[in-house]
Write a protein that holds these residues in place. Structure first.
Motif, PDB file in Angstrom:
ATOM      1  N   SER A   1      -8.274   4.714  -1.534  1.00  0.00           N
ATOM      2  CA  SER A   1      -7.476   5.919  -1.755  1.00  0.00           C
ATOM      3  C   SER A   1      -7.154   6.048  -3.234  1.00  0.00           C
ATOM      4  O   SER A   1      -7.024   5.043  -3.930  1.00  0.00           O
ATOM      5  N   PRO A   2      -6.996   7.286  -3.707  1.00  0.00           N
ATOM      6  CA  PRO A   2      -6.416   7.426  -5.041  1.00  0.00           C
ATOM      7  C   PRO A   2      -4.980   6.907  -4.998  1.00  0.00           C
ATOM      8  O   PRO A   2      -4.334   6.950  -3.947  1.00  0.00           O
ATOM      9  N   LEU A   3      -4.464   6.412  -6.116  1.00  0.00           N
ATOM     10  CA  LEU A   3      -3.040   6.134  -6.240  1.00  0.00           C
ATOM     11  C   LEU A   3      -2.464   7.400  -6.867  1.00  0.00           C
ATOM     12  O   LEU A   3      -2.974   7.879  -7.881  1.00  0.00           O
ATOM     13  N   ALA A   4      -1.434   7.956  -6.258  1.00  0.00           N
ATOM     14  CA  ALA A   4      -0.935   9.285  -6.646  1.00  0.00           C
ATOM     15  C   ALA A   4      -0.618   9.385  -8.132  1.00  0.00           C
ATOM     16  O   ALA A   4       0.175   8.603  -8.658  1.00  0.00           O
ATOM     17  N   GLY A   5      -1.262  10.339  -8.792  1.00  0.00           N
ATOM     18  CA  GLY A   5      -0.980  10.589 -10.201  1.00  0.00           C
ATOM     19  C   GLY A   5      -1.603   9.588 -11.151  1.00  0.00           C
ATOM     20  O   GLY A   5      -1.455   9.688 -12.367  1.00  0.00           O
ATOM     21  N   ILE A   6      -2.306   8.587 -10.601  1.00  0.00           N
ATOM     22  CA  ILE A   6      -2.916   7.549 -11.442  1.00  0.00           C
ATOM     23  C   ILE A   6      -4.440   7.648 -11.402  1.00  0.00           C
ATOM     24  O   ILE A   6      -5.102   7.748 -12.425  1.00  0.00           O
ATOM     25  N   THR A   7      -4.989   7.665 -10.182  1.00  0.00           N
ATOM     26  CA  THR A   7      -6.443   7.788 -10.032  1.00  0.00           C
ATOM     27  C   THR A   7      -6.810   9.268 -10.121  1.00  0.00           C
ATOM     28  O   THR A   7      -6.275  10.067  -9.364  1.00  0.00           O
ATOM     29  N   PRO A   8      -7.720   9.662 -11.022  1.00  0.00           N
ATOM     30  CA  PRO A   8      -8.112  11.079 -11.080  1.00  0.00           C
ATOM     31  C   PRO A   8      -8.675  11.538  -9.728  1.00  0.00           C
ATOM     32  O   PRO A   8      -9.465  10.844  -9.111  1.00  0.00           O
ATOM     33  N   ASN A   9      -8.194  12.707  -9.274  1.00  0.00           N
ATOM     34  CA  ASN A   9      -8.624  13.256  -7.981  1.00  0.00           C
ATOM     35  C   ASN A   9     -10.024  13.840  -8.044  1.00  0.00           C
ATOM     36  O   ASN A   9     -10.406  14.438  -9.032  1.00  0.00           O
ATOM     37  N   LYS A  10     -10.756  13.669  -6.949  1.00  0.00           N
ATOM     38  CA  LYS A  10     -12.043  14.351  -6.791  1.00  0.00           C
ATOM     39  C   LYS A  10     -12.103  14.818  -5.343  1.00  0.00           C
ATOM     40  O   LYS A  10     -11.953  14.007  -4.426  1.00  0.00           O
ATOM     41  N   PRO A  11     -12.266  16.133  -5.103  1.00  0.00           N
ATOM     42  CA  PRO A  11     -12.214  16.655  -3.729  1.00  0.00           C
ATOM     43  C   PRO A  11     -13.094  15.877  -2.756  1.00  0.00           C
ATOM     44  O   PRO A  11     -14.250  15.561  -3.065  1.00  0.00           O
ATOM     45  N   ALA A  12     -12.507  15.569  -1.589  1.00  0.00           N
ATOM     46  CA  ALA A  12     -13.212  14.935  -0.465  1.00  0.00           C
ATOM     47  C   ALA A  12     -13.725  13.526  -0.766  1.00  0.00           C
ATOM     48  O   ALA A  12     -14.575  13.007  -0.062  1.00  0.00           O
TER      49      ALA A  12
ATOM     50  N   SER B   1       0.836  -1.212   0.000  1.00  0.00           N
ATOM     51  CA  SER B   1       0.000   0.000   0.000  1.00  0.00           C
ATOM     52  C   SER B   1       0.866   1.254   0.000  1.00  0.00           C
ATOM     53  O   SER B   1       0.569   2.236  -0.687  1.00  0.00           O
ATOM     54  N   PHE B   2       1.958   1.243   0.756  1.00  0.00           N
ATOM     55  CA  PHE B   2       2.868   2.402   0.797  1.00  0.00           C
ATOM     56  C   PHE B   2       3.412   2.710  -0.600  1.00  0.00           C
ATOM     57  O   PHE B   2       3.368   3.840  -1.080  1.00  0.00           O
ATOM     58  N   THR B   3       3.934   1.673  -1.239  1.00  0.00           N
ATOM     59  CA  THR B   3       4.574   1.852  -2.547  1.00  0.00           C
ATOM     60  C   THR B   3       3.593   2.387  -3.581  1.00  0.00           C
ATOM     61  O   THR B   3       3.918   3.263  -4.373  1.00  0.00           O
ATOM     62  N   ASN B   4       2.365   1.853  -3.561  1.00  0.00           N
ATOM     63  CA  ASN B   4       1.396   2.222  -4.591  1.00  0.00           C
ATOM     64  C   ASN B   4       0.657   3.524  -4.331  1.00  0.00           C
ATOM     65  O   ASN B   4       0.509   4.349  -5.226  1.00  0.00           O
ATOM     66  N   VAL B   5       0.187   3.731  -3.115  1.00  0.00           N
ATOM     67  CA  VAL B   5      -0.575   4.954  -2.836  1.00  0.00           C
ATOM     68  C   VAL B   5       0.305   6.183  -3.048  1.00  0.00           C
ATOM     69  O   VAL B   5      -0.092   7.152  -3.691  1.00  0.00           O
ATOM     70  N   PHE B   6       1.538   6.144  -2.505  1.00  0.00           N
ATOM     71  CA  PHE B   6       2.411   7.321  -2.574  1.00  0.00           C
ATOM     72  C   PHE B   6       3.300   7.321  -3.813  1.00  0.00           C
ATOM     73  O   PHE B   6       4.017   8.286  -4.058  1.00  0.00           O
ATOM     74  N   GLN B   7       3.257   6.196  -4.598  1.00  0.00           N
ATOM     75  CA  GLN B   7       4.111   6.073  -5.782  1.00  0.00           C
ATOM     76  C   GLN B   7       5.558   6.407  -5.425  1.00  0.00           C
ATOM     77  O   GLN B   7       6.228   7.212  -6.078  1.00  0.00           O
ATOM     78  N   TYR B   8       6.014   5.781  -4.341  1.00  0.00           N
ATOM     79  CA  TYR B   8       7.359   6.051  -3.835  1.00  0.00           C
ATOM     80  C   TYR B   8       8.420   5.580  -4.838  1.00  0.00           C
ATOM     81  O   TYR B   8       8.337   4.474  -5.363  1.00  0.00           O
ATOM     82  N   GLU B   9       9.424   6.443  -5.057  1.00  0.00           N
ATOM     83  CA  GLU B   9      10.570   6.064  -5.898  1.00  0.00           C
ATOM     84  C   GLU B   9      11.837   6.093  -5.055  1.00  0.00           C
ATOM     85  O   GLU B   9      11.927   6.843  -4.084  1.00  0.00           O
ATOM     86  N   GLN B  10      12.831   5.319  -5.475  1.00  0.00           N
ATOM     87  CA  GLN B  10      13.974   5.011  -4.599  1.00  0.00           C
ATOM     88  C   GLN B  10      14.696   6.178  -3.936  1.00  0.00           C
ATOM     89  O   GLN B  10      15.163   6.046  -2.841  1.00  0.00           O
TER      90      GLN B  10
END
Length: 632
Positions: free
Chosen positions: A408-419, A272-281
């Motif tokens: 949760s949205p996946l950062a930069g992947i799932t289109p955001n919608k407020p709240a 979940s950490f890696t995908n939600v925040f799209q963490y890079e090294q």
């Protein structure tokens, strides 16, 4: 093998696989970890029990998946950046190798002091690296840690020590928080007066506050690690061995110890950490939570470290020494992912834009929200002024009990919608049901949020009381996990969380059971009866409103209200202190004696246009008296 989803079509593809072939899906994800022995079966489950086992009979140690798995590739990389409360004090940067050695050293110290696999260890510490080291050392030797937020009172701490029969308490001499210097060891001493299971207390020096050290029981951290080896052979644990207990408020008085086990929690927090925040090294990631809450466990310590990330740990508060403190830290460390609570956002929003002047915040790639549903106004302020309109905002929904982010949205992947928390993560199967438990399919529906299939990091039981686990989470709607939250699915299929539907108040992202607060109020000798409800609060999201029937003899209303607030502060902690206390002549009750909280909630929210039919109440006249009193 990359576990990271990179496109929206990739998300839908992974999600379908996770729903139609969940065991194959999680087996593939889990294969990238280091196992001492692979599993015999990915999953066996029954929500009736509940009885859930993931990666059955596999053997592992979670800390080997943080250290041994990463040391060859990035031993010199910074694991933890620690930023102190006072910006004039030096920060600490701890590499993976150093963190490994400190963890091994403290693991050896714990074992030398008699802590064994399965023993419970309470951690009551400020936000210092030693708190994370304590958690990792417990996981290394197979002891079960239970972190208690260091703002809880001695009574609340004693309850938790007693409930899990802790053998040891790890603490500090004191705690710096904003302009305050808080006693910590003194609270532990007081808690231990009413418990007798604790054999040793290890005290870390932080504030140089003079403390009493009880001979034969109390030891200094720096002394117990002296001369201890910086290597340690990790205990081999079963997939379902307990990793930690975390106490959470419920709708009945006593806090319940939510139990998380080793393998499933490890696999899910990393994924979940890696995908939600799209963490890079080479990213620098910062979650502003306290390790005393599940957010700190999953997304300051375990998730980021399993991913080999650099995680920022901050001791202070957002407004000290000034309300630009968060932004100063973001710029100082070039933070890429920033994860905080709506309460903090609303508190900072109240200061306007001036505190942002002079900070670029250009390093930010992702901003996140956690703890409660974020209101649209705060969403827009955060997105526009902190994320500069370019950072995806991950509005994450999850709970202590779920172990990790669920929707949760996946950062930069799932289109955001407020709240809107938006869409479930792969492997998570949420459904909305009506009050009878019938699934409401399709879009544009609203009801109670349940989950119909297990996920790896879900709670297994409540410590020492499996019946309570079943009653709280699995009995309202048989065959489903009931979250206690209401939710709405909109025309796009996006989920919006509507907040608690039970007697739990979400204060600044921390759950407070109304019964727990009432029990504390009722300890005051002049209180006859009380009822507590939540009401909308500009900063905290929800405030605590207490209606109290008192014996007023020889007392003023003002003095009594202050005493009642103080009683709650002493019994639970400052976090549970009521925002409003109204002394009332009576409480609205049904003929069977049940308090009509619905009416009390409306009065507290100043929404009295439609109170429904009050004529069936045992004492309808009391409603008008309460409304009149609320005006003053």
């Amino acid at each position: 093998m990359s576990q990271k989803i990179q496109t929206l079509s990739g998300y839908f593809h992974e999600y379908q696989k996770s729903i139609h072939q969940p065991e194959q899906f999680w087996s593939r994800i889990a294969n990238s970890f280091h196992w001492k022995k692979p599993w015999d079966k990915v999953l066996s489950w029954d929500f009736k029990g509940p009885d859930i086992k993931w990666f059955e009979n596999a053997k592992l140690n979670l800390t080997e998946n943080i250290f041994e798995r990463h040391l060859f590739t990035h031993s010199e990389k910074t694991a933890i950046i620690w930023e102190p409360n006072d910006p004039n004090e030096a920060e600490r940067k701890i590499s993976y190798r150093e963190l490994f050695e400190l963890t091994c050293q403290f693991s050896n110290a714990l074992e030398a002091e008699g802590v064994q696999k399965g023993d419970r260890v309470i951690i009551y510490m400020p936000m210092i690296p030693e708190a994370a080291i304590a958690m990792l050392a417990c996981a290394r030797i197979g002891a079960v840690h239970s972190v208690v937020f260091a703002g809880f009172s001695s009574n609340a701490l004693a309850d938790r020590i007693e409930d899990c029969k802790a053998k040891m308490v790890l603490t500090s001499d004191g705690n710096f928080r904003g302009a305050k210097d808080i006693e910590v060891k003194a609270v532990v001493d007081q808690a231990l007066e009413s418990t007798n299971c604790v054999e040793k207390v290890i005290v870390c020096k932080r504030t140089e506050t003079p403390v009493d050290m009880k001979a034969g029981r109390d030891l200094w951290w720096h002394e117990v690690i002296e001369g201890k080896a910086t290597s340690h052979t990790a205990a081999i644990l079963d997939a379902e061995d307990l990793l930690f207990i975390l106490y959470t408020s419920g709708s009945t008085g006593k806090p319940k110890g939510v139990v998380h086990t080793t393998a499933g929690y490890m696999v899910y927090t990393h994924y979940s950490f890696t995908n939600v925040f799209q963490y890079e090294q080479n990213d620098v990631y910062w979650c502003t939570a306290d390790v005393g809450w599940i957010t700190g466990h999953s997304y300051i310590v375990y998730g980021p470290l399993l991913a080999g990330a650099t995680t920022v740990m901050f001791e202070g508060v957002p407004t000290y020494p000034n309300p630009g403190r968060f932004w100063e830290i973001v710029d100082k460390y070039k933070v890429n992912q920033f994860y905080t609570a709506p309460t903090a956002i609303r508190a900072l929003q109240a200061y306007g834009l001036e505190p942002l002047e002079g900070y670029s915040l250009d390093s930010l790639k992702v901003i996140g929200s956690v703890g409660e549903p974020i209101n649209e106004e705060a969403w827009h302020w955060y997105h526009d002024h902190i994320g500069k309109g370019k950072c995806p905002l991950v509005d994450t929904w999850w709970q202590t009990e779920t172990g990790g982010i669920m929707i949760s949205p996946l950062a930069g992947i799932t289109p955001n919608k407020p709240a809107h928390a938006s869409l479930p993560l792969p492997g998570v199967q949420p459904i909305i049901v009506d009050t009878d438990g019938n699934e409401l399919k399709g879009n544009n529906v609203e009801g109670n949020l349940c989950i119909k299939y297990p996920w790896p990091s879900m709670l297994r039981t409540t410590y020492g009381d499996h019946k309570r686990c079943k009653e709280t989470y699995f009995s309202t709607y048989p065959g489903l996990y009931f979250t206690g939250d209401g939710a709405k699915r909109d025309h796009d299929g996006y989920l919006r969380i509507l907040g608690r539907v039970d007697d739990v108040i979400n204060v600044s992202g921390h759950r407070m059971g109304t019964a727990e607060v009432e029990n504390a109020i009722n300890e005051h000798p002049k209180v006859i009866e009380s009822a507590v409800v939540g009401y909308p609060h500009d900063i905290k999201g929800q405030g605590i409103y207490a209606y109290v029937i008192c014996d007023m003899e020889g007392r003023t209303e003002e003095g009594l209200i202050e005493e009642i607030k103080d009683t709650v502060r002493k019994i639970i902690g400052p976090i549970a202190k009521p925002d409003e206390v109204q002394i009332v002549p009576g409480l609205p009750k049904t003929r069977s004696g049940k308090i009509m909280r619905r009416i009390l909630r409306k009065v507290a929210s100043n929404d009295i246009s439609n109170l429904g039919d009050t004529s069936t109440l045992l004492n309808p006249e009391v409603v008008d008296q309460i409304i009149e009193g609320a005006k003053h």
